[in-house]
Design a protein around this motif. Structure first.
Motif, PDB file in Angstrom:
ATOM      1  N   THR A  22      28.708  30.718  35.380  1.00 31.72           N
ATOM      2  CA  THR A  22      29.453  31.355  36.435  1.00 31.72           C
ATOM      3  C   THR A  22      30.758  31.849  36.145  1.00 31.72           C
ATOM      4  O   THR A  22      31.369  31.250  35.254  1.00 31.72           O
ATOM      5  CB  THR A  22      29.240  30.724  37.816  1.00 31.72           C
ATOM      6  N   GLN A  24      34.565  32.871  37.311  1.00 34.52           N
ATOM      7  CA  GLN A  24      35.549  32.811  38.563  1.00 34.52           C
ATOM      8  C   GLN A  24      36.620  33.664  38.225  1.00 34.52           C
ATOM      9  O   GLN A  24      37.087  33.630  37.018  1.00 34.52           O
ATOM     10  CB  GLN A  24      35.894  31.302  38.600  1.00 34.52           C
ATOM     11  N   TYR A  25      37.221  34.269  39.397  1.00 31.94           N
ATOM     12  CA  TYR A  25      38.325  35.172  39.079  1.00 31.94           C
ATOM     13  C   TYR A  25      39.615  34.549  39.710  1.00 31.94           C
ATOM     14  O   TYR A  25      39.552  34.020  40.943  1.00 31.94           O
ATOM     15  CB  TYR A  25      38.161  36.532  39.311  1.00 31.94           C
ATOM     16  N   LYS A  26      40.866  35.076  39.410  1.00 30.05           N
ATOM     17  CA  LYS A  26      41.908  34.759  39.841  1.00 30.05           C
ATOM     18  C   LYS A  26      43.366  35.910  39.849  1.00 30.05           C
ATOM     19  O   LYS A  26      42.968  36.094  38.733  1.00 30.05           O
ATOM     20  CB  LYS A  26      42.478  33.308  39.343  1.00 30.05           C
ATOM     21  N   ALA A  50      41.714  29.419  49.227  1.00 36.26           N
ATOM     22  CA  ALA A  50      40.492  30.395  49.069  1.00 36.26           C
ATOM     23  C   ALA A  50      40.361  31.083  50.323  1.00 36.26           C
ATOM     24  O   ALA A  50      40.600  30.440  51.219  1.00 36.26           O
ATOM     25  CB  ALA A  50      39.412  29.781  48.516  1.00 36.26           C
ATOM     26  N   TRP A 119      41.947  29.839  31.907  1.00 37.64           N
ATOM     27  CA  TRP A 119      41.792  31.013  32.558  1.00 37.64           C
ATOM     28  C   TRP A 119      42.038  31.993  31.200  1.00 37.64           C
ATOM     29  O   TRP A 119      42.777  31.926  30.436  1.00 37.64           O
ATOM     30  CB  TRP A 119      42.694  31.309  33.508  1.00 37.64           C
ATOM     31  N   LYS A 148      40.123  35.437  34.433  1.00 38.55           N
ATOM     32  CA  LYS A 148      38.841  34.908  34.599  1.00 38.55           C
ATOM     33  C   LYS A 148      38.532  33.576  33.839  1.00 38.55           C
ATOM     34  O   LYS A 148      39.073  33.343  33.026  1.00 38.55           O
ATOM     35  CB  LYS A 148      37.563  35.728  34.267  1.00 38.55           C
ATOM     36  N   ASN A 151      32.469  29.124  33.864  1.00 34.97           N
ATOM     37  CA  ASN A 151      32.287  27.660  34.341  1.00 34.97           C
ATOM     38  C   ASN A 151      30.810  27.416  33.736  1.00 34.97           C
ATOM     39  O   ASN A 151      29.938  28.163  33.620  1.00 34.97           O
ATOM     40  CB  ASN A 151      32.502  27.240  35.876  1.00 34.97           C
TER      41      ASN A 151
END
Length: 151
Positions: A22, A24-26, A50, A119, A148, A151
């Motif tokens: 998967t 994940q973005y920040k 979040a 990240w 990104k 995971n």
């Protein structure tokens, strides 16, 4: 012998679990003021709460009727975020290159910290609303750093 080897490979293959990756973005946003004399506010912003965009998304069925009136903007605001003070581009004497170098150092520090946490910097996008001339005295540079993590 070939049959035995084939069966052994298949048997071993079933022993390994498949893990789906998967992503994940920040998003980190820098807001750098170009208001003269240091009276602007410049920050590096990182959300810490979040939020689910689906809670604020509605669909139109006929192209005209919208349920957006049922969505409250105040509910979309996060309460927790980190803000790192940055320096303004302008001082009383005009553009301040020391401030720009300092902002670069602060931003690099943040990027390095996030990189150490796993990240990866994926995209950078920026926009500007600059001083439009005499009497305006307002403007900001906004840069979004999109990270990104797999995971």
């Amino acid at each position: 012998m070939k049959k035995f080897l084939f069966i052994a490979i298949i048997a071993l293959g079933f022993g390994f679990e498949s893990h789906a990756q998967t992503v994940q973005y920040k998003v980190i946003t820098s807001v750098e003021s170009i208001v003269p004399m240091g009276i602007g506010r410049s920050r590096l912003i990182e959300e810490k709460d979040a939020i689910d965009a689906e809670a604020f998304t509605t669909e139109r069925t006929d192209g005209k009727k919208s349920d957006q009136g049922d969505v409250k903007r105040s509910d979309a605001k996060v309460s927790k975020f980190a803000e790192t003070k940055l320096l303004n581009f302008y001082s009383i004497a005009g553009i301040n290159f020391q401030n720009i170098a300092s902002n670069d150092a602060l931003t690099s520090s943040k990027i390095n910290k996030l990189s150490a946490e796993g990240w990866e910097l994926a995209f950078v996008t920026s926009g500007v609303e600059s001083d439009s001339g005499k009497g305006d005295g307002k403007g900001i540079y906004i840069t979004r750093y999109i990270f990104k993590k797999v995971n």
